[in-house]
Design an enzyme around this catalytic site. Structure first.
Site, PDB file in Angstrom:
ATOM      1  N   LYS A 144      -1.279  -3.253   0.454  1.00  0.00           N
ATOM      2  CA  LYS A 144      -2.104  -3.777   1.549  1.00  0.00           C
ATOM      3  C   LYS A 144      -2.192  -5.310   1.454  1.00  0.00           C
ATOM      4  O   LYS A 144      -1.662  -5.907   0.526  1.00  0.00           O
ATOM      5  CB  LYS A 144      -3.487  -3.125   1.524  1.00  0.00           C
ATOM      6  CG  LYS A 144      -3.441  -1.618   1.823  1.00  0.00           C
ATOM      7  CD  LYS A 144      -3.064  -1.315   3.268  1.00  0.00           C
ATOM      8  CE  LYS A 144      -2.576   0.114   3.508  1.00  0.00           C
ATOM      9  NZ  LYS A 144      -3.583   1.144   3.403  1.00  0.00           N
TER      10      LYS A 144
HETATM   11  C1  LIG Z   1      -3.914   2.580   3.534  1.00  0.00           C
HETATM   12  C2  LIG Z   1      -4.749   3.103   4.616  1.00  0.00           C
HETATM   13  C3  LIG Z   1      -5.922   3.832   4.366  1.00  0.00           C
HETATM   14  C4  LIG Z   1      -6.299   4.308   3.001  1.00  0.00           C
HETATM   15  O1  LIG Z   1      -6.497   3.313   2.094  1.00  0.00           O
HETATM   16  P1  LIG Z   1      -6.716   3.697   0.552  1.00  0.00           P
HETATM   17  O2  LIG Z   1      -7.290   2.454  -0.043  1.00  0.00           O
HETATM   18  O3  LIG Z   1      -5.349   4.027   0.008  1.00  0.00           O
HETATM   19  O4  LIG Z   1      -7.618   4.853   0.500  1.00  0.00           O
HETATM   20  C5  LIG Z   1      -6.722   4.199   5.422  1.00  0.00           C
HETATM   21  N1  LIG Z   1      -6.395   3.878   6.683  1.00  0.00           N
HETATM   22  C6  LIG Z   1      -5.277   3.187   6.969  1.00  0.00           C
HETATM   23  C7  LIG Z   1      -4.994   2.843   8.385  1.00  0.00           C
HETATM   24  C8  LIG Z   1      -4.407   2.788   5.946  1.00  0.00           C
HETATM   25  O5  LIG Z   1      -3.272   2.155   6.243  1.00  0.00           O
END
Ligand SMILES: *Cc1c(COP(=O)(O)O)cnc(C)c1O
Length: 396
Positions: free
Chosen positions: A193
């Protein structure tokens, strides 16, 4: 040269902080996490920030904090990751899926209104809307807020792609950071991310009651934080006020987050530069539709999602991905819409054409590599690889 879909950007600052944390003797939630929360809240402009071990945990706690119950319903875009809807199912509540827009893949307010009407006609108790800012380009928040007011919904943002992202209502209006206008905003620090802690997330809100509930439920429903209990200044006494969860973020992870956060604006500029070079290199390719940043959006460029003009090509998306991967370029797809997955199909009887825009886009989209520190030669190689494959499979 092999080009990964994502390469984390870690410097000696993150490494030294992790080592200092390890040497400090305090590994789990403690002073570094407190500092990360304080600095994160200041960065996004929220009153309260609760550090958690994932965005999924943040979304779960957000729905718990608003009192979502069995049989309730929540509006969720079909064009999203598994997490956004599974948290609704944790409560045995119903995700009411919403189609997306063709231009930015964000949820379509008109369809959200149609789905809300349908839910209301079925006597469902619609409680919240969970907009996702696709790829880091903010959804039409004015539309979301108007709908929420009309139907009495809480707004919980899935801002997994938004560190940072902002929007404004027109060229002369002030910029508003994602999260400023909703009840709760959830961020992700998953490995790929915008900023990362390996695994991690943050729930932000301006509401002290929601913040307190999420904090308590993030650690076993215990009424005070572990580190307050166990430090000399803390108290041995605690009370369990509800059957909570184990969602706290460790100080090891926060050590990484503290330094990633300081680099978030720089990371965004670097991703925007990658997007700009892709735009220059690919804009004349008539077999592609490129993502566009709306002038009233500060795009985080977490994703660079291209669309294939399949009518002009003699291969499909799966075959193209296979060839790109064989050429050493990591690509992905964000996402296969929820209504096409077996669980949602079988539980709710969805047909692909129930959400026609998402169903169509899901056959056309490919995410190209985009990350801070991506080399110009890497960007050029991705564009050349993609362009070469498309050229050999043109219909004319
Ligand atoms: C990555 C992601 C999540 C989940 O994030 P985590 O930190 O892995 O739980 C939720 N929503 C979207 C749109 C994502 O891309």
């Amino acid at each position: 040269m092999n080009i990964p879909f994502f390469r984390p950007n870690i410097t000696e600052d993150e490494i030294t902080e992790v080592v200092d944390c390890l040497r400090s003797g305090w590994l789990t939630t403690g002073p570094r996490t407190k500092r990360f929360e304080t600095e994160f809240a200041a960065y996004v402009g929220a009153k309260y920030a609760v550090a958690l071990n994932s965005a999924t945990a943040a979304l779960h706690l957000a729905l718990e904090a608003i009192g979502l119950g069995r049989g309730d319903a929540v509006l969720v875009p079909t064009m999203t990751f598994a997490a956004t809807a599974e948290v609704v199912r944790y409560f045995d509540a119903k995700p009411i899926l919403v189609d997306c827009r063709e231009d930015d893949f964000n949820l379509d307010i008109a369809d959200a209104r149609r789905q809300a009407e349908k839910a209301r006609a079925q006597g469902l108790r619609l409680r919240a809307i969970l907009p996702v800012h696709y790829g880091g380009q903010a959804v039409d928040m004015a539309g979301v807020l108007a709908l929420a007011r009309e139907y009495g919904l809480k707004v919980i943002e899935d801002a997994a792609h938004c560190c940072p992202a902002a929007y404004r209502s027109g060229p002369d209006a002030p910029w508003v950071k994602v999260g400023a206008e909703s009840d709760i905003c959830c961020y992700s620090f998953y490995a790929n991310k915008c900023i990362t802690t390996g695994e991690g997330g943050m729930a932000c809100t301006n509401d002290p009651v929601l913040a307190a509930r999420m904090r308590v439920m993030s650690l076993h429903g215990i009424s005070s934080d572990a580190w307050k209990r166990f430090t000399a200044a803390g108290n041995w006494y605690y009370e369990i006020v509800a059957p909570g969860f184990k969602y706290n973020l460790t100080d090891i992870a926060s050590s990484i987050g503290l330094h990633q956060l300081r680099r978030a604006d720089g990371f965004r500029r670097q991703r925007a530069d990658v997007a700009a070079l892709y735009q220059t290199l690919l804009q004349d390719n008539s077999a592609l539709i490129l993502p566009q940043a709306h002038p009233d959006r500060l795009h985080s460029w977490h994703l660079y999602e291209i669309r294939l003009r399949l009518d002009r090509l003699s291969l499909d998306r799966a075959a193209l991905i296979e060839q790109i991967k064989a050429a050493g370029v990591g690509v992905s797809v964000h996402w296969i819409p929820l209504h096409l997955h077996p669980y949602y199909r079988e539980t709710y009887g969805f047909q692909p054409e129930d959400y026609p825009v998402a169903a169509k886009l899901s056959r056309e989209i490919i995410s190209l590599p985009i990350f801070p520190g991506m080399l110009e030669e890497e960007i050029r190689q991705v564009a050349a690889t993609l362009g070469g494959i498309l050229d050999t499979h043109r219909r004319w």
